[in-house]
Design an enzyme around this catalytic site. Structure first.
Site, PDB file in Angstrom:
ATOM      1  N   GLY A  85       2.175   1.586  -3.206  1.00 31.14           N
ATOM      2  CA  GLY A  85       2.122   1.566  -1.741  1.00 31.14           C
ATOM      3  C   GLY A  85       1.713   0.184  -1.275  1.00 31.14           C
ATOM      4  N   THR A 130       6.882 -13.141   3.990  1.00 32.55           N
ATOM      5  CA  THR A 130       8.049 -12.721   3.208  1.00 32.55           C
ATOM      6  C   THR A 130       9.204 -12.530   4.179  1.00 32.55           C
ATOM      7  OG1 THR A 130       6.565 -11.610   1.743  1.00 32.55           O
ATOM      8  CG2 THR A 130       8.877 -10.986   1.578  1.00 32.55           C
ATOM      9  N   CYS A 132       3.386  -4.383   1.226  1.00 30.85           N
ATOM     10  CA  CYS A 132       4.477  -5.221   0.709  1.00 30.85           C
ATOM     11  C   CYS A 132       5.537  -4.476  -0.090  1.00 30.85           C
ATOM     12  CB  CYS A 132       3.895  -6.343  -0.148  1.00 30.85           C
ATOM     13  SG  CYS A 132       2.910  -7.485   0.800  1.00 30.85           S
TER      14      CYS A 132
HETATM   15  C1  UDX Z   1       1.663  -7.152  -3.871  1.00 33.11           C
HETATM   16  C2  UDX Z   1       2.003  -8.251  -4.891  1.00 33.11           C
HETATM   17  O1  UDX Z   1       1.290  -8.012  -6.122  1.00 33.11           O
HETATM   18  C3  UDX Z   1       1.674  -9.623  -4.345  1.00 33.11           C
HETATM   19  O2  UDX Z   1       2.086 -10.635  -5.267  1.00 33.11           O
HETATM   20  C4  UDX Z   1       2.410  -9.804  -3.020  1.00 33.11           C
HETATM   21  O3  UDX Z   1       2.084 -11.047  -2.440  1.00 33.11           O
HETATM   22  C5  UDX Z   1       2.063  -8.676  -2.050  1.00 33.11           C
HETATM   23  O4  UDX Z   1       2.340  -7.405  -2.656  1.00 33.11           O
HETATM   24  P1  UDX Z   1      -0.574  -5.915  -3.030  1.00 33.11           P
HETATM   25  O5  UDX Z   1       0.263  -5.217  -2.010  1.00 33.11           O
HETATM   26  O6  UDX Z   1      -1.896  -6.465  -2.631  1.00 33.11           O
HETATM   27  O7  UDX Z   1       0.242  -7.152  -3.677  1.00 33.11           O
HETATM   28  O8  UDX Z   1      -0.817  -4.840  -4.191  1.00 33.11           O
HETATM   29  P2  UDX Z   1      -0.615  -4.750  -5.782  1.00 33.11           P
HETATM   30  O9  UDX Z   1      -1.873  -5.024  -6.477  1.00 33.11           O
HETATM   31  O10 UDX Z   1       0.571  -5.504  -6.240  1.00 33.11           O
HETATM   32  O11 UDX Z   1      -0.311  -3.173  -5.919  1.00 33.11           O
HETATM   33  C6  UDX Z   1       0.782  -2.559  -5.221  1.00 33.11           C
HETATM   34  C7  UDX Z   1       0.815  -1.077  -5.469  1.00 33.11           C
HETATM   35  O12 UDX Z   1       1.203  -0.791  -6.811  1.00 33.11           O
HETATM   36  C8  UDX Z   1      -0.530  -0.378  -5.262  1.00 33.11           C
HETATM   37  O13 UDX Z   1      -0.328   0.853  -4.604  1.00 33.11           O
HETATM   38  C9  UDX Z   1      -1.041  -0.173  -6.670  1.00 33.11           C
HETATM   39  O14 UDX Z   1      -1.931   0.910  -6.799  1.00 33.11           O
HETATM   40  C10 UDX Z   1       0.263   0.098  -7.401  1.00 33.11           C
HETATM   41  N1  UDX Z   1       0.168  -0.217  -8.848  1.00 33.11           N
HETATM   42  C11 UDX Z   1       0.012  -1.501  -9.281  1.00 33.11           C
HETATM   43  C12 UDX Z   1       0.257   0.817  -9.777  1.00 33.11           C
HETATM   44  O15 UDX Z   1       0.383   1.997  -9.410  1.00 33.11           O
HETATM   45  N2  UDX Z   1       0.202   0.512 -11.102  1.00 33.11           N
HETATM   46  C13 UDX Z   1       0.054  -0.762 -11.566  1.00 33.11           C
HETATM   47  O16 UDX Z   1       0.026  -0.952 -12.794  1.00 33.11           O
HETATM   48  C14 UDX Z   1      -0.050  -1.803 -10.634  1.00 33.11           C
END
Ligand code: UDX
Length: 424
Positions: A254, A123, A257
């Protein structure tokens, strides 16, 4: 088509990219700068946890389609395609630090074969493709943006079944060559210019983070309205324009990303004279969520947590990963500790020490003498534990479930005081 591919950087994105490109049949050489890591990967040992990845790395090694070498320059001499999968940490001012990418670009420039395509997968701020082009100082190679959208925990699934493939290129020919690498995948292909491809990645992450902050705000409102946020999210989700995903309230978002990329986009916007106030407030709402969960815990124990023992289940930033980066759990723990609480924690994926936290070997040990149990990561295993045993070891039967994971009825039947997020 079988291509010769180099992948520079064997972090989360790089290693997954290398492994699945080898799985698709390409010949892949992955490079890193850490000798120990390169050696371990050569033996098929993956330094972090991701479902199925170690198996896919071994499949690539055994099939002679996946190799690991030291240093970017060693990986590129035969490569038709060079993927840059390098870290872009947050700089002091909130912007993305591009020094790794810039150093590698300068390093590999002289070693690339004519007509090679260099592909940015990390990114990177809008404009980086052009910057890499300049640093390579080669008129006979192409630079293309191909952002990665994989999620930790489902990385391989996301790579093999992407919602879309985005390619940003100034020349159609280079874009089509990159697209041919993924010809086995049945996914929509979006070909655009490099700035748009780079912007798609940031805007997507920022929008998803916005959904999470939005539902967290709605959850707070639901508590004040006497509504249940799970029903509200369900009712919203049936509207196809809204969708069901990313409407789970919790302790905040968190990971490696969302927080970093949201801050970087605010900064990038500032640099071009735009105040991205919507996104600034998404970030602030997220910070406040850590605080709000902390206050909920305080209320649950009836006031001050100073000197109290608090049991925490879940340390990683979400379930099915061992990643602690920017974990909401750690942010909440920081607040708890600053208010004088003693924290005992359990996480199925964390065994090492964490400063100021007593990391326990099992979920029950973490609950020993605790005034309150707090669930901060949505590990499925937590739902099936023996809550009679939990009740026996705790000093008082109080649960704050910041992921709405547990069954309130069963817990209340056992005499627990249960408090979830945005529900009664
Ligand atoms: C994210 C993006 O989804 C992905 O497309 C990108 O390439 C990298 O960043 P990731 O960091 O693996 O992926 O986590 P993700 O599943 O998106 O969750 C991010 C945060 O949001 C987590 O802390 C998760 O617990 C929180 N979350 C997610 C929520 O609190 N509620 C939700 O409904 C979804």
């Amino acid at each position: 088509m079988t291509a010769q591919v180099a992948v520079i950087g064997t972090g989360y994105v790089g290693l997954t990219t290398g492994a699945y490109l080898a799985h698709l049949g390409h010949r892949v050489v992955c490079a890193d700068v850490l000798a120990e890591k390169v050696e371990a990967l050569g033996r098929g040992e993956v330094p972090f946890f991701e479902t199925g990845l170690e198996e896919m790395v071994r499949e690539g090694i055994d099939g002679n389609r996946l190799n690991f070498v030291m240093g970017a320059a060693a990986a590129v001499p035969d490569a038709e395609f060079v993927f840059l999968c390098l870290p872009t940490p947050q700089a002091q001012d909130g912007s993305a630090d591009l020094s790794y990418i810039e150093a590698v670009a300068a390093d590999i420039g002289p070693h690339l074969i004519p007509d090679a395509v260099v592909i940015n997968k990390s990114t990177v701020p809008v404009g980086t493709t052009t910057r890499v082009e300049r640093l390579l100082a080669r008129d006979d190679v192409h630079v293309v943006s191909n952002p990665e959208f994989l999620r930790e925990g489902t990385a391989l699934h996301d790579c093999l079944h992407p919602d879309r493939i985005v390619i940003g290129s100034d020349t159609h020919e280079a874009a089509m060559r990159v697209a041919s690498l993924f010809e086995h995948l049945e996914s929509p292909l979006i070909v655009t210019n490099p700035a748009s491809a780079e912007a798609i990645k940031y805007a997507s992450n920022a929008f998803l983070a916005t959904k999470v902050s939005f539902i967290n705000a709605v959850a707070q409102l639901c508590e004040l309205f006497g509504a249940d946020v799970r029903d509200v999210a369900l009712g919203m989700g049936y509207d196809k324009r809204i969708g069901f995903e990313f409407l789970r309230p919790g302790p905040g978002f968190g990971g490696s990303c969302f927080p970093k990329d949201a801050r970087a986009l605010v900064r990038m916007a500032e640099d071009v004279g735009y105040d991205f106030d919507v996104l600034r407030s998404v970030i602030e709402t997220n910070q406040r969520q850590f605080q709000w969960v902390t206050e909920k815990i305080e209320r649950a124990v009836g006031g001050s947590i100073d000197g109290q023992t608090i049991a925490v289940w879940g340390l990683t930033f979400k379930a099915r990963t061992d990643d602690l980066r920017e974990s909401p759990s750690l942010h909440v723990i920081e607040h708890l500790r600053s208010r004088g609480a003693k924290v005992r924690a359990f996480d199925p994926m964390v065994r090492h020490e964490i400063e100021g936290v007593e990391v326990c070997g099992d979920a029950y040990a973490a609950c020993q003498d605790a005034a309150v149990l707090v669930v901060l990561t949505e590990w499925d295993d937590f739902r099936w534990l023996d809550f009679d045993k939990v009740a026996d070891v705790m000093a008082s039967r109080v649960v704050v479930d910041a992921r709405n994971l547990l069954d309130p009825t069963g817990l209340r039947r056992r005499g627990f005081q249960y408090d979830g997020i945005g529900r009664i």
